[in-house]
Design an enzyme around this catalytic site. Structure first.
Site, short mmCIF file in Angstrom:
data_model
loop_
_atom_site.label_atom_id
_atom_site.label_comp_id
_atom_site.label_asym_id
_atom_site.label_seq_id
_atom_site.Cartn_x
_atom_site.Cartn_y
_atom_site.Cartn_z
CG ASP A 1 -2.67 -2.95 6.90
OD1 ASP A 1 -3.82 -2.87 7.37
OD2 ASP A 1 -2.20 -2.12 6.10
CD1 TRP B 1 -2.59 1.69 0.43
CD2 TRP B 1 -2.13 1.82 2.62
NE1 TRP B 1 -3.36 2.71 0.97
CE2 TRP B 1 -3.10 2.80 2.32
CE3 TRP B 1 -1.70 1.69 3.94
CZ2 TRP B 1 -3.62 3.66 3.26
CZ3 TRP B 1 -2.21 2.54 4.89
CH2 TRP B 1 -3.17 3.52 4.55
CE LYS C 1 -10.31 0.30 2.96
NZ LYS C 1 -9.84 1.25 2.02
#
Ligand code: LMR
Length: 397
Positions: free
Chosen positions: A212, A131, A247
């Site tokens: 993560d 990311w 999300k």
């Protein structure tokens, strides 16, 4: 003093949203940022959250004071249970503690500051690619960074051999960042057997894993998506986790995540969290309450939780069906590029394989926005824009 300041470059992901918002083309398509969109291109408020809003509003008799530095206790425990499962030995033995953070990014920054404060010599090993914001967060925390191979661009698959070869050389005392599921940006994850191998490697080498976990539920399902961190916990390993509900609860703008620590004993977990609290206090003092109350209302109620799981499954299924339609439509438009690997990937993202020049051509000529690396947020595709996006991609190949 301020006159001398030069303009900073735009953020590779959020800067793209700024450019998208400024674009007046009515047919523009944003495949940049990882925000779920439904078939109509809207980011829905989940039904379970609408119900939770009522519950939270009914229970509120006053605004209340600050939350503790570690956030809402009930939320923290529900987060631990969701990540590790209530049957986990580490959870039952009281070796896991969590602190509510402002989003997953907040969780990563607490993790970064904690690592740097506790282990100033530790380096962090990140997948290549990873990311875009990971590098910035750990640079801001002052941590030296290394990378390990992860993705085979030629085959669109996980380079597990390359990954394990590199991780076999990581010294004890360093930290390895792992994406729990729906790897961002590649969409490729280790399978359960590979996670076990990685846990064995961590045990053998003595490095500390930082997971993560931003997409739990978007890959296979709520439990299977945390197979990796559970494999590490089952192997008796210590770890840190930064997790997010942006999300899977659609709570992007509530900034709701967590920093969790799995330690060898309850006392060690308490000591670690006492140190993390120092990082939290100088960063944002304590987290905001509303998102945590919503998540706790859903996860703490059997029927709302079941409704949430159904809604997450619907988001996941839509993304997977869009992946299939994208591959079919591309195949009907070009035989110069095989996109079939996209159906093997999971979560919001895939690497399209497009070059930066092709990505720029799509943006400039067709108002289709994606990250320079060629990462597409598959969740931004729908029946209304798929044809146009695929024709445009075929035209730049
Ligand atoms: C993304 O990668 O698009 C998301 O995680 C959103 C972000 O903050 O970058």
């Amino acid at each position: 003093m301020l006159e001398t300041i030069a303009t900073a470059p735009p953020d590779p992901i959020l800067g793209l949203t700024e450019a998208f918002n400024a674009d007046s083309n009515p047919d523009k398509v944003n495949l940049g940022v990882g925000i779920y969109k439904d078939a109509e291109g809207r980011t829905p408020t989940l039904d379970c959250i609408r119900e939770a809003e009522k519950i939270v509003a009914a229970g509120q008799t006053s605004g209340g004071g600050y939350l503790p530095m570690t956030g809402l206790a009930e939320y923290d425990q529900l987060t631990i249970d969701l990540l590790f499962g209530p049957a986990s030995a580490a959870v039952r033995e009281g070796r896991v503690l969590a602190a509510q953070t402002p989003g997953g990014t907040g969780g990563l920054r607490v993790a970064g500051d904690f690592i740097h404060a506790m282990f100033p010599e530790a380096r962090i090993w990140m997948s290549c690619p990873t990311w875009a914001n990971h590098k910035g967060i750990f640079t801001a925390s002052g941590i030296a960074q290394e990378s390990y191979p992860y993705y085979d661009h030629a085959t669109g698959s996980l380079d597990f051999d390359g990954m394990t070869a590199a991780l076999s050389k990581v010294p004890a005392g360093d930290v390895v960042l792992l994406h729990a599921c729906c790897h961002n940006p590649s969409g490729m994850d280790p399978d359960p057997a590979q996670w076990k191998q990685l846990a064995a490697l961590a045990a053998e080498r003595g490095f500390l894993a930082l997971f993560d976990c931003a997409y739990q539920g978007f890959g296979d399902d709520i439990d299977r998506d945390v197979a990796g961190l559970r494999a590490f916990a089952d192997a008796g390993l210590e770890m840190l986790v930064a997790s997010s509900y942006s999300k899977n609860f659609g709570l992007y703008n509530q900034r709701i995540g967590a920093f969790s620590v799995v330690a060898p004993s309850p006392d060690a977990a308490m000591a670690a969290m006492s140190q993390a609290k120092l990082c939290i206090r100088v960063n944002y003092s304590n987290p905001p309450a509303h998102g945590a109350r919503l998540v706790a209302a859903v996860l703490g109620d059997d029927s709302l939780r079941a409704r949430w799981q159904t809604e997450v499954a619907a988001m996941r299924d839509r993304i997977n069906s869009v992946r299939r339609k994208f591959v079919e439509t591309m195949a009907s438009k070009t035989d110069r590029h095989d996109f079939s690997f996209i159906t093997t990937q999971r979560g919001m993202f895939s690497f399209s394989g497009l070059s930066t020049e092709q990505v720029h051509a799509l943006r400039d000529k067709h108002a289709i926005y994606m990250v320079d690396s060629g990462r597409i947020s598959v969740a931004g595709l729908n029946d209304h824009n798929l044809e146009r996006v695929c024709s445009a991609i075929a035209s730049v190949l």
